[in-house]
Scaffold this active site. Structure first.
Site, PDB file in Angstrom:
ATOM      1  N   ARG B  12       0.793  -1.292  -0.048  1.00  0.00           N
ATOM      2  CA  ARG B  12       0.006  -0.059  -0.196  1.00  0.00           C
ATOM      3  C   ARG B  12       1.013   1.432   0.024  1.00  0.00           C
ATOM      4  NH1 ARG B  12      -0.580   4.658   2.725  1.00  0.00           N
ATOM      5  NH2 ARG B  12      -0.431   3.558   4.885  1.00  0.00           N
ATOM      6  N   ASP B  13       1.568   1.406   1.054  1.00  0.00           N
ATOM      7  CA  ASP B  13       2.522   2.747   1.126  1.00  0.00           C
ATOM      8  C   ASP B  13       3.431   2.849   0.228  1.00  0.00           C
ATOM      9  OD1 ASP B  13       2.834   5.092   2.279  1.00  0.00           O
ATOM     10  OD2 ASP B  13       3.865   4.535   4.066  1.00  0.00           O
ATOM     11  N   HIS B  16       3.409   4.301  -3.625  1.00  0.00           N
ATOM     12  CA  HIS B  16       3.670   5.925  -3.915  1.00  0.00           C
ATOM     13  C   HIS B  16       4.901   5.690  -4.595  1.00  0.00           C
ATOM     14  CE1 HIS B  16       0.564   8.164  -1.776  1.00  0.00           C
ATOM     15  NE2 HIS B  16       0.806   7.327  -0.628  1.00  0.00           N
ATOM     16  N   SER B 166       4.642  11.255   9.177  1.00  0.00           N
ATOM     17  CA  SER B 166       4.509  11.550   7.860  1.00  0.00           C
ATOM     18  C   SER B 166       5.721  12.160   6.881  1.00  0.00           C
ATOM     19  CB  SER B 166       2.972  12.046   7.359  1.00  0.00           C
ATOM     20  OG  SER B 166       2.116  11.489   7.965  1.00  0.00           O
ATOM     21  N   HIS B 193       4.073   4.487  12.943  1.00  0.00           N
ATOM     22  CA  HIS B 193       4.386   4.338  11.500  1.00  0.00           C
ATOM     23  C   HIS B 193       5.466   5.129  11.240  1.00  0.00           C
ATOM     24  CE1 HIS B 193       3.075   3.739   7.152  1.00  0.00           C
ATOM     25  NE2 HIS B 193       3.659   4.820   6.945  1.00  0.00           N
ATOM     26  N   HIS B 195       8.927   7.127   8.916  1.00  0.00           N
ATOM     27  CA  HIS B 195       9.470   7.583   7.371  1.00  0.00           C
ATOM     28  C   HIS B 195      11.086   7.597   7.873  1.00  0.00           C
ATOM     29  CE1 HIS B 195       6.132   7.285   4.847  1.00  0.00           C
ATOM     30  NE2 HIS B 195       5.427   7.341   5.958  1.00  0.00           N
TER      31      HIS B 195
END
Lengths: 336, 336
Positions: B12-13, B16, B166, B193, B195
């Site tokens: 899913r991610d 991108h 994010s 989550h 990054h």
């Protein structure tokens, strides 16, 4: 804000990722960009250091003489660093480096074998050079042992001493303990040099600074073998945000990293499976090509080979153990 | 050892990074590999979640229906997860996901706007679904605000709640504070989550687990836009070494990551200059293509644009601000 000095071995440790094939234009261009960004020390050389260019570990594209004169000419403010492993290089190489205007000369030894550096550090002390000593594969010694070895090399003449996480095995708490022990045992700046096998190179370097390290290594885009080194242009702003001053200009640093990505490497380092496994096992990732070749030939899993080498505490240079381990795993597989 | 549940949004991610173009064979192959490794939750969908495939953010190669049925069929033990942003997706999409056998349904909202999730979480509670809520761009709210918002969404029906970094802005101490505040305010599992813009995704995730997070996200090779997500096959063994149990089998996990590198992505994520700058500035890295295009057109430095967007606290979705900022920087430059 306390100050941390950044030492940039992109043009030396990065060479491992391109089989020591950096050319003169690449050396000059990166050195100029690093100088413009205000990076205090730019290290150059064959990946294994002065005098190491050879059939056994790979011939460099450019001679030591030409590497040193090229980078010396390109640096207007930054100091020039070199690296030497006793045995690969000799006192003659140190003399040559001094004649070429090397400012910082680092001697690397396995973490428990610092007596190998005694003669060279003594020579450099006599010559008035800024000599550093780094203890390699430092996860294989306790904080106490590392502190003892560090005190010894300062006695030999080192003006800075520290550790390399050569296998990329450390987590931040491991670094805190070891750098803290060394910083408590010596009165010279303490060095930390990270590798990114477990995704912790930046976090480990910040932990080192907090525990008292005054010199941190980082390479543009992490340029280095396998999972690579600490990514310099990430480390610097993270240090600044964490309260440490580096004196480096951010945009210049980012520009240098973009030059490096474009001109020095086919692609930035990737943390692949064998990098992760060698980091977990605590084995020098330079073993990878031979582990892969021998494993393939014998039909065993290279990951098993790395974990077994870790159990046997293989140190850099003991590549002959690979053949033994592969043979035993292969026999065990045949019997099972 | 305390247990941590791993949630894997590679399918899913990661979308991108490939403009939502993963095909059926890639989806099936990775889901099978993740299932074989024992990864508890495998998330699938358009990068922006259910119902988001569109000209504006990019059409996916495969419809939601086909993505969900493909992954559902491939998973024998792992649970299937989906993601939805209210506005992009609707209750109809949630119904469809439940009908396809989605086990975990995540609603994502900007960190201060949780009321947007109320209706969907209420619907999912009625439907008996395992609904999670994640607060995005969570560096823009204080630990106290995040804890308040988390308590609200649990009231709406969320069975787990947490934060997404994010912009990749957090350092470990930031995560410790925020996860600690949330864990103190709710009695459901807390999600983190990460990054990797500042090289801290793995360190941040370990900090989250130590502060009480029970669910951690990671993607194979960090697959995701820009600097990518937390690298899953690094995170898992580091968690195990740090005293957290995941139930995932290491070699299977490494195999899944190798499949992903080979079949899902042109190359693993690289932490480039604009990823670092957007992380430092605290700006959603999804702004990058438009920042680059507008900056180039106006002859301004895209790094300046990111830092200015950060000063203005731009949130995801406010891409129109980019045009304003570029115009002002361009005028300032003309005057200077």
């Amino acid at each position: 804000m306390s100050a941390v000095e950044i030492h940039d071995p992109t043009l030396r440790d990065g060479q491992h990722a391109v089989r020591h094939q950096l050319g003169v234009a690449a050396l000059r261009g990166y050195a100029e960009a690093a100088d413009a960004a205000g990076i205090p020390v730019v290290e150059v050389g064959h990946g294994n250091g002065l005098g190491a260019s050879s059939l056994q570990v790979g011939r460099a594209a450019v001679s030591d003489d030409l590497m040193l004169s090229t980078v010396r000419e390109a640096l207007r403010h930054s100091r020039m660093g070199v690296f030497m492993l006793p045995g690969w290089g000799t006192s003659d190489d140190l003399r040559k480096a001094i004649a070429h205007g090397a400012d910082v000369i680092r001697i690397g030894v396995h973490c428990t074998e610092t007596s190998l550096a005694e003669r060279h550090l003594g020579f450099l002390r006599e010559a008035g050079a800024d000599a550093h000593c780094v203890l390699m594969m430092s996860h294989m010694a306790s904080p106490h042992e590392l502190a003892e070895q560090a005190a010894l090399v300062v006695g030999y003449g080192a003006r800075a001493v520290g550790i390399m996480d050569s296998a990329g095995h450390f987590l931040p708490e491991d670094v805190t303990e070891r750098i803290g022990a060394i910083a408590g045992a010596v009165d010279v700046p303490v060095i930390f040099h990270g590798h990114n096998n477990l995704g912790m190179a930046v976090a480990n370097s910040v932990a080192a600074a907090r525990a008292g390290a005054g010199i941190l290594d980082g390479c543009a885009r992490g340029f280095g073998a396998g999972a690579g080194n600490t990514q310099l242009e990430v480390l610097v702003p993270v240090l600044e945000r964490s309260g440490f001053e580096t004196g480096i200009e951010l945009y210049g640093l980012l520009d240098a990293a973009e030059f490096a990505e474009r001109e020095l490497m086919p692609a930035p380092p990737v943390t692949g499976s064998l990098s992760i496994v060698s980091g977990l096992a605590g084995v020098f990732s330079g073993f990878k090509p031979q582990v892969l070749a021998e494993s393939r030939r014998a039909g065993v899993d290279p990951r098993d080979v790395f974990f077994e080498l870790g159990r046997r505490q293989a140190i850099a240079g003991q590549e002959d153990l690979i053949v033994d381990v592969v043979a035993e795993l292969s026999t065990a597989k045949a019997i099972a």
